[in-house]
Design an enzyme around this catalytic site. Sequence first.
Site, mmCIF file in Angstrom:
data_model
loop_
_atom_site.group_PDB
_atom_site.id
_atom_site.type_symbol
_atom_site.label_atom_id
_atom_site.label_comp_id
_atom_site.label_asym_id
_atom_site.label_seq_id
_atom_site.Cartn_x
_atom_site.Cartn_y
_atom_site.Cartn_z
ATOM 1 N N GLN A 109 0.887 -1.154 0.000
ATOM 2 C CA GLN A 109 0.000 0.000 0.000
ATOM 3 C C GLN A 109 0.926 1.205 0.000
ATOM 4 O OE1 GLN A 109 -3.169 1.104 0.377
ATOM 5 N NE2 GLN A 109 -2.963 2.953 1.600
ATOM 6 N N GLY A 110 0.932 1.936 -1.083
ATOM 7 C CA GLY A 110 1.797 3.100 -1.153
ATOM 8 C C GLY A 110 1.012 4.374 -0.917
ATOM 9 N N ALA A 111 1.689 5.502 -1.078
ATOM 10 C CA ALA A 111 1.034 6.782 -0.847
ATOM 11 C C ALA A 111 -0.042 7.014 -1.896
ATOM 12 C CB ALA A 111 2.058 7.905 -0.888
ATOM 13 N N ASP A 167 12.019 8.274 -9.215
ATOM 14 C CA ASP A 167 12.071 7.677 -7.876
ATOM 15 C C ASP A 167 12.946 6.428 -7.898
ATOM 16 O OD1 ASP A 167 11.536 7.201 -5.205
ATOM 17 O OD2 ASP A 167 9.645 6.149 -5.590
#
Lengths: 206, 288
Positions: free
Chosen positions: B39-41, B173
């Site tokens: 679960q990322g931002a 990133d």
Amino acid sequence: MALETLRIEHVPSDHHVYAALFRDVQNVDFLQAQLIGKNPEFEYAFIDASVIISRTHLFAAIFRALNTLIEGTLQTPNVHSDIVIGLSPTNNISESYRRYGLTPSKTRDVLVIKVVYPKLSSENSTITSEQLTPESIWQHLTTHIQGTPVPLTNEEFAKSTDWVKVRKYYKLNGMPGVERIDKADEEGRRREMEGLIISGIALRGL
Amino acid sequence: MATSTSTSTAAPAVVEEHQFPLPPILTHPSAAPPTLITQGAEGRLYKTTFFSPDIPCALKYRPPKPYRHPVLDARLTKARLAFEAKVLERCRREGVPVPAVYAQNAAAGWIAVEWIEGAPVRVKINEWLGQRPKNEEEERSAAEQDQGPLIELMKRIGAAIAALHRTGVVHGDLTTSNMMLRPHTKKTTTTMTSEQTNGVSKEEEKAKLLEGDVVIIDFGLANQSQSDEDRATDLYVLERAFASTHPRAENLFEHLLESYKQSFKKGASVLHKLEDVRMRGRKRSMIG
């Protein structure tokens, strides 16, 4: 030999997809005429099998069309014609019909797809999907298609794939992603091209 | 086993699986239930299958953000996913090792891409470093000779980033978590290893740890850019991330840069720019 029920991941359970592959079809012009005449009994996706490289390739186009059907954003009159244009990486609909659909006196092997799903009552169709069973579809196909049914396997697809067309339609010629793979590694190149074909199908319209 | 680390990270995800409602696309039947991987931002990543039960895939879902105006939210989500998909396809065509796109519905907030086997480079490097002698003196003597495979890996990472930048894409990133090390797919591998394990020395077994292709993943922050500045920033972000994730291997980063320079015509000028970026940090000066 009979109709195959395709099980495609993440498709609603009330949407059934049937498929069959016929070799050396003698009456392609007749089938094409039924499509042009919008004969409701011939609501199928007829695909020229020579542009198909594998089951996964086919599934990608069917998945895309089913998704647009469910979203209510079909680009053509029905889900079957959307499957045919679903194979295309470009937005030109009439070109897509020409390339991936039937061409009288050119198409030899015909791939047939039939989608059966609960239609809304507002949709006009002389034949309601409930009346269709795999048996009745198969009966109808074998009555009207003059060709030899063969199983829908990757091996059968490979036999009739026209790579010159496939490479042109999916713009694979001279692609560094493919060319960097050793010419001797045929399976590696085929897999890479399959990945690019599927991406092309998935990204159309973006 | 190499898989032990990946299973341990995946285990808690299975427990949390039902904390979030599944995206609509994943509520339709599939051979095996989808599992939440992270679960990322910005979104959630599920492992599932696509087209057929034997094709694993990663499905990235960006759920609607309740704090944004719905119209703006839908437009942003759609534009970002569409861009990510296009970048992936472009990289793939140009031969940059990235996952293939299987399907997408940017309006509905999801994209399904090829599942990359193996483990993140971060995990592999740490596994490798963890196996090295703990004793400092031993380490110093061993350091010079047995870092070979790790240096090789650094070079492959440099070449992969060079290929990416050559296509006019910057990742935005870069970290060792956003690169996978995919084992080579040789048909004989499985039978070979089971027969060979006994005869293979520890050294060789260790060297195998870092074998494989470097595949760059997660293009959620990617951008199209040809500028040295943006490329240097990409490298700078990775350099900083690398130093904090793998402090024991920090001194090897130069091999990555060297290989980047050699595989990319404009590499030298990017590295020159990197010096500037190092001096002031990732954010460009607002003067001028």
